[in-house]
Design a protein around this motif. Structure first.
Motif, PDB file in Angstrom:
ATOM      1  N   ALA A   6       0.852  -1.198   0.000  1.00 57.14           N
ATOM      2  CA  ALA A   6       0.000   0.000   0.000  1.00 57.14           C
ATOM      3  C   ALA A   6       0.883   1.241   0.000  1.00 57.14           C
ATOM      4  N   TRP A   7       0.503   2.247  -0.799  1.00 56.79           N
ATOM      5  CA  TRP A   7       1.154   3.565  -0.710  1.00 56.79           C
ATOM      6  C   TRP A   7       0.179   4.464   0.034  1.00 56.79           C
ATOM      7  N   ILE A   8       0.616   4.951   1.185  1.00 56.49           N
ATOM      8  CA  ILE A   8      -0.230   5.795   2.033  1.00 56.49           C
ATOM      9  C   ILE A   8       0.370   7.195   2.071  1.00 56.49           C
ATOM     10  N   THR A   9      -0.341   8.168   1.501  1.00 51.13           N
ATOM     11  CA  THR A   9       0.152   9.546   1.541  1.00 51.13           C
ATOM     12  C   THR A   9      -0.308  10.196   2.848  1.00 51.13           C
ATOM     13  N   GLY A  10       0.449  11.200   3.292  1.00 55.49           N
ATOM     14  CA  GLY A  10       0.111  11.839   4.568  1.00 55.49           C
ATOM     15  C   GLY A  10       0.306  10.879   5.717  1.00 55.49           C
ATOM     16  N   ALA A  11       1.420  10.158   5.682  1.00 53.77           N
ATOM     17  CA  ALA A  11       1.672   9.090   6.659  1.00 53.77           C
ATOM     18  C   ALA A  11       2.322   9.593   7.945  1.00 53.77           C
ATOM     19  N   THR A  12       2.554  10.898   8.041  1.00 51.86           N
ATOM     20  CA  THR A  12       3.293  11.417   9.199  1.00 51.86           C
ATOM     21  C   THR A  12       2.400  11.766  10.381  1.00 51.86           C
ATOM     22  N   ALA A  13       1.084  11.720  10.199  1.00 51.38           N
ATOM     23  CA  ALA A  13       0.170  12.130  11.280  1.00 51.38           C
ATOM     24  C   ALA A  13      -1.210  11.538  11.022  1.00 51.38           C
ATOM     25  N   GLY A  14      -2.072  11.668  12.024  1.00 46.45           N
ATOM     26  CA  GLY A  14      -3.498  11.418  11.861  1.00 46.45           C
ATOM     27  C   GLY A  14      -3.872  10.111  11.183  1.00 46.45           C
ATOM     28  N   ARG A  35       5.822  15.183   4.223  1.00 47.38           N
ATOM     29  CA  ARG A  35       6.969  16.108   4.190  1.00 47.38           C
ATOM     30  C   ARG A  35       7.921  15.890   5.367  1.00 47.38           C
ATOM     31  N   ARG A  36       7.414  15.488   6.532  1.00 44.56           N
ATOM     32  CA  ARG A  36       8.256  15.444   7.736  1.00 44.56           C
ATOM     33  C   ARG A  36       9.074  14.150   7.788  1.00 44.56           C
ATOM     34  N   ALA A  37      10.325  14.270   7.309  1.00 44.43           N
ATOM     35  CA  ALA A  37      11.204  13.102   7.177  1.00 44.43           C
ATOM     36  C   ALA A  37      11.467  12.432   8.519  1.00 44.43           C
ATOM     37  N   ASP A  38      11.541  13.228   9.603  1.00 44.56           N
ATOM     38  CA  ASP A  38      11.849  12.627  10.909  1.00 44.56           C
ATOM     39  C   ASP A  38      10.750  11.662  11.335  1.00 44.56           C
ATOM     40  N   ARG A  39       9.516  12.046  11.089  1.00 40.09           N
ATOM     41  CA  ARG A  39       8.394  11.157  11.469  1.00 40.09           C
ATOM     42  C   ARG A  39       8.372   9.901  10.595  1.00 40.09           C
ATOM     43  N   LEU A  40       8.702  10.052   9.327  1.00 40.44           N
ATOM     44  CA  LEU A  40       8.745   8.876   8.448  1.00 40.44           C
ATOM     45  C   LEU A  40       9.857   7.933   8.900  1.00 40.44           C
ATOM     46  N   GLN A  41      10.997   8.529   9.292  1.00 43.71           N
ATOM     47  CA  GLN A  41      12.127   7.697   9.729  1.00 43.71           C
ATOM     48  C   GLN A  41      11.738   6.881  10.961  1.00 43.71           C
ATOM     49  N   LYS A  42      10.912   7.490  11.839  1.00 46.68           N
ATOM     50  CA  LYS A  42      10.474   6.746  13.041  1.00 46.68           C
ATOM     51  C   LYS A  42       9.658   5.515  12.651  1.00 46.68           C
ATOM     52  N   LEU A  43       8.873   5.628  11.582  1.00 41.36           N
ATOM     53  CA  LEU A  43       8.095   4.467  11.117  1.00 41.36           C
ATOM     54  C   LEU A  43       9.033   3.364  10.633  1.00 41.36           C
ATOM     55  N   VAL A  44      10.070   3.786   9.909  1.00 38.53           N
ATOM     56  CA  VAL A  44      11.044   2.794   9.417  1.00 38.53           C
ATOM     57  C   VAL A  44      11.779   2.167  10.597  1.00 38.53           C
ATOM     58  N   ALA A  46      10.711   1.799  13.595  1.00 36.17           N
ATOM     59  CA  ALA A  46       9.812   0.948  14.384  1.00 36.17           C
ATOM     60  C   ALA A  46       9.531  -0.384  13.698  1.00 36.17           C
ATOM     61  N   HIS A  47       9.449  -0.372  12.377  1.00 37.65           N
ATOM     62  CA  HIS A  47       8.967  -1.574  11.679  1.00 37.65           C
ATOM     63  C   HIS A  47      10.013  -2.247  10.791  1.00 37.65           C
ATOM     64  N   GLY A  48      11.070  -1.510  10.432  1.00 34.42           N
ATOM     65  CA  GLY A  48      12.111  -2.077   9.576  1.00 34.42           C
ATOM     66  C   GLY A  48      11.955  -1.631   8.125  1.00 34.42           C
ATOM     67  N   ALA A  49      13.082  -1.459   7.453  1.00 36.79           N
ATOM     68  CA  ALA A  49      13.083  -0.978   6.063  1.00 36.79           C
ATOM     69  C   ALA A  49      12.549  -2.032   5.099  1.00 36.79           C
ATOM     70  N   ASP A  50      12.427  -3.272   5.573  1.00 35.61           N
ATOM     71  CA  ASP A  50      11.830  -4.301   4.716  1.00 35.61           C
ATOM     72  C   ASP A  50      10.301  -4.231   4.735  1.00 35.61           C
ATOM     73  N   LYS A  51       9.747  -3.495   5.714  1.00 38.17           N
ATOM     74  CA  LYS A  51       8.272  -3.379   5.819  1.00 38.17           C
ATOM     75  C   LYS A  51       7.780  -1.997   5.376  1.00 38.17           C
ATOM     76  N   VAL A  52       8.561  -0.978   5.716  1.00 37.44           N
ATOM     77  CA  VAL A  52       8.141   0.397   5.407  1.00 37.44           C
ATOM     78  C   VAL A  52       9.213   1.076   4.570  1.00 37.44           C
ATOM     79  N   HIS A  53       8.798   1.593   3.407  1.00 36.11           N
ATOM     80  CA  HIS A  53       9.695   2.400   2.584  1.00 36.11           C
ATOM     81  C   HIS A  53       9.217   3.849   2.698  1.00 36.11           C
ATOM     82  N   ALA A  54      10.069   4.711   3.220  1.00 31.52           N
ATOM     83  CA  ALA A  54       9.678   6.101   3.461  1.00 31.52           C
ATOM     84  C   ALA A  54      10.182   7.015   2.351  1.00 31.52           C
ATOM     85  N   VAL A  55       9.316   7.885   1.896  1.00 33.69           N
ATOM     86  CA  VAL A  55       9.720   8.884   0.900  1.00 33.69           C
ATOM     87  C   VAL A  55       9.205  10.255   1.349  1.00 33.69           C
TER      88      VAL A  55
END
Ligand code: NDP
Ligand code: 8X3
Length: 250
Positions: A6-14, A35-44, A46-55
């Motif tokens: 799944a590609w989920i836009t606006g993944a940094t909040a809400g 836009r907020r790279a720090d929040r995306l990095q936290k997802l990676v 927490a879950h691993g780069a094999d599960k979450v690809h952040a852009v």
């Protein structure tokens, strides 16, 4: 069965952040953007780069969006579900007092970027017989004072979704418009330019929708049998309902 993506836009909040959690917990790969790279990095983290690809990019930047798509690693390149969630309301002023720059930012984000994202991912979604979930709003159906352009952008999202359904007839691609009512996220903080007390006051005692409610709704829609399409779904808190018309007398 191969892992779905799944590609989920606006993944940094809400809604978006909660939807990332729901889909990762369900075993999907997730492309998470915002836009907020720090929040995306936290997802990676927490879950691993094999599960979450952040852009991290501004979704209004078409070149950045194209680069993000071109740069998808092979494990995330086959998109089964696009959740067009990134969006915002700015301001609550009436049309005659509103800030034009805010109007343009809402149109560029909620309409132009959403349409661009959809257009660019459609070939992959058709290839996968995938699905699109567009996050619209009750603001696209029910007018309210100060809703002007925000409501207009969401009416676009709802109608675009139904028109996509028609164009995609026979492809197997499913399209849904989700139209939530009052939900406590960072939405009001953004709308008011960072006024936390305005946000707290709005939601106090209302028992609003929470982000996980919408994440669960998206999860349900995405996992229905392949022959079913939820065209549109309107979701409100029990404590919210429509109010009447107004009359001005000279
Ligand atoms: P939040 O403010 O909590 O989240 C909004 C998300 O959109 C953030 O991740 C933000 O990421 C992203 N976003 C906004 N502008 C951009 C941009 N230019 N580029 C990339 N990403 C962007 O609000 P919600 O979760 O409530 O909102 C999600 C969607 O739900 C929106 O479309 C909203 O209109 C809709 N909605 C909200 C309701 C509510 O009452 N909360 C009700 C009905 C619909 P970042 O800032 O990191 O870029
Ligand atoms: C957000 C819901 O009613 O605040 O889209 O506009 S509302």
């Amino acid at each position: 069965m191969s892992t779905k993506t799944a590609w989920i836009t606006g993944a940094t909040a809400g809604f978006g952040a909660a939807t990332v959690e729901r889909f990762v917990a369900g075993g999907w790969h997730v492309v998470a953007s915002g836009r907020r790279a720090d929040r995306l990095q936290k997802l990676v983290d927490a879950h691993g780069a094999d599960k979450v690809h952040a852009v991290a990019f501004d979704i209004r930047d078409e070149a950045a969006l194209r680069a993000a798509i071109a740069g998808l690693p092979a494990a995330f390149a086959d998109i089964d579900l696009l959740v067009n969630n990134a969006g915002l309301a700015l301001g609550t002023a009436t049309a005659q007092q509103a800030d034009l720059a805010q109007w343009k930012q809402m149109i560029d984000t909620n309409v132009t970027a959403l349409a661009t994202m959809t257009h660019l991912l459609l070939p992959r979604l058709i290839e996968r017989r995938g699905a699109i979930v567009n996050i619209s709003s009750i603001a696209g159906s029910y007018p309210y004072r100060g809703g002007n352009v925000y409501g207009g952008t969401k009416a676009f999202v709802s109608q675009f979704s139904q028109n996509l359904r028609v164009d995609l007839h026979g492809t197997g691609v499913r399209v849904t418009s989700i139209e939530p009512g009052m939900a406590e996220t960072e939405f009001t903080l953004v709308r008011t330019g960072g006024d936390q007390s305005a946000s707290d006051t709005l939601y106090a005692g209302a028992h609003p929708i929470v982000a996980g409610d919408i994440a669960d709704t998206i999860w349900w829609i995405a996992n229905l049998p392949a022959h079913l399409n939820i065209n549109r779904i309107e979701v409100m808190p029990v404590n919210q309902s429509a109010a009447g018309l107004q009359v001005h007398r000279d």
